[in-house]
Design a protein around this motif. Structure first.
Motif, short mmCIF file in Angstrom:
data_model
loop_
_atom_site.label_atom_id
_atom_site.label_comp_id
_atom_site.label_asym_id
_atom_site.label_seq_id
_atom_site.Cartn_x
_atom_site.Cartn_y
_atom_site.Cartn_z
N ASN A 1 -49.21 -6.58 -84.71
CA ASN A 1 -49.67 -7.73 -85.05
C ASN A 1 -50.58 -8.54 -84.17
N GLY B 1 -43.29 -6.18 -90.63
CA GLY B 1 -43.11 -6.16 -89.21
C GLY B 1 -42.21 -7.07 -88.54
N GLU C 1 -44.46 -2.98 -83.55
CA GLU C 1 -44.68 -4.17 -84.64
C GLU C 1 -45.35 -5.45 -84.03
N HIS D 1 -53.77 -9.01 -86.08
CA HIS D 1 -53.71 -10.12 -86.88
C HIS D 1 -54.40 -11.35 -85.64
MG LIG Z 1 -47.19 -6.35 -88.77
#
Ligand SMILES: [Mg+2]
Ligand SMILES: Nc1ncnc2c1ncn2[C@@H]1O[C@H](COP(=O)(O)OP(=O)(O)OP(=O)(O)O)[C@@H](O)[C@H]1O
Length: 150
Positions: A52, A109, A48, A56
């Motif tokens: 990310n 997440g 996770e 992101h």
């Molecule tokens: Mg995530």
């Protein structure tokens, strides 16, 4: 605190490397008295955090660098996942369930990371990046960490 082992791994922000991070951490933690479900939880938390960073932090660009480091001391495994991406403007909001920036994602997440690890600590700065520290403790048995003598 006695450090028993440490490692640092740097890789590019492409999705194939989520698997690399999982395997690396599982191998690193395999010398410890974690049971299989603990190990599975650690792998999910690492996946996770690394996902990310890629999705992101670097907004899906494969050219960023993600750093994964892990430290094993008596009784605890500490993992850090770091990116030098865009950072998180409102961390408190971002950590709430279902509150991600992408409506196509579940926004779970951080929830998984917090439920699977004993402690989750996030440093982030807009324009600088994000570092997620994941800590899980384990019972220390009397002969753990010692190697067999013949
Ligand atoms: Mg995530
Ligand atoms: N490394 C990061 N860099 C920048 N923003 C991040 C980072 N990690 C998380 N975020 C932000 O925090 C939000 C919540 O993250 P979280 O992992 O909980 O949910 P998600 O990634 O949106 O969905 P899911 O993980 O369920 O696919 C993200 O939507 C994103 O906006």
């Amino acid at each position: 605190m006695k450090i028993r082992n440490r490692m640092k791994l740097e890789f590019m922000s492409c999705s194939e490397n989520v698997g690399l991070a999982r395997v690396a951490v599982a191998a690193f933690a395999s010398g410890v008295d974690f049971n299989l479900s603990d190990l599975e939880e650690i792998k999910v938390a690492v996946s996770e955090a690394v996902s990310n960073a890629i999705i992101h932090g670097y907004e899906g660009a494969a050219t960023g660098v993600v750093t994964l480091s892990a430290l094993l001391s008596d009784g605890s495994l500490e993992i850090e996942v770091e990116d030098a991406g865009q950072g998180i403007a409102d961390l408190e909001q971002a950590m709430l369930p279902g509150n991600g920036s992408d409506p196509e994602r579940l926004g779970l997440g951080f929830v998984f990371m917090k439920s699977f690890m004993d402690d989750v600590d996030v440093w982030t700065e807009v324009g600088r990046g994000t570092r997620v520290k994941l800590i899980k403790s384990f019972p220390v048995s009397e002969n753990s960490g010692k190697t067999a003598e013949n």
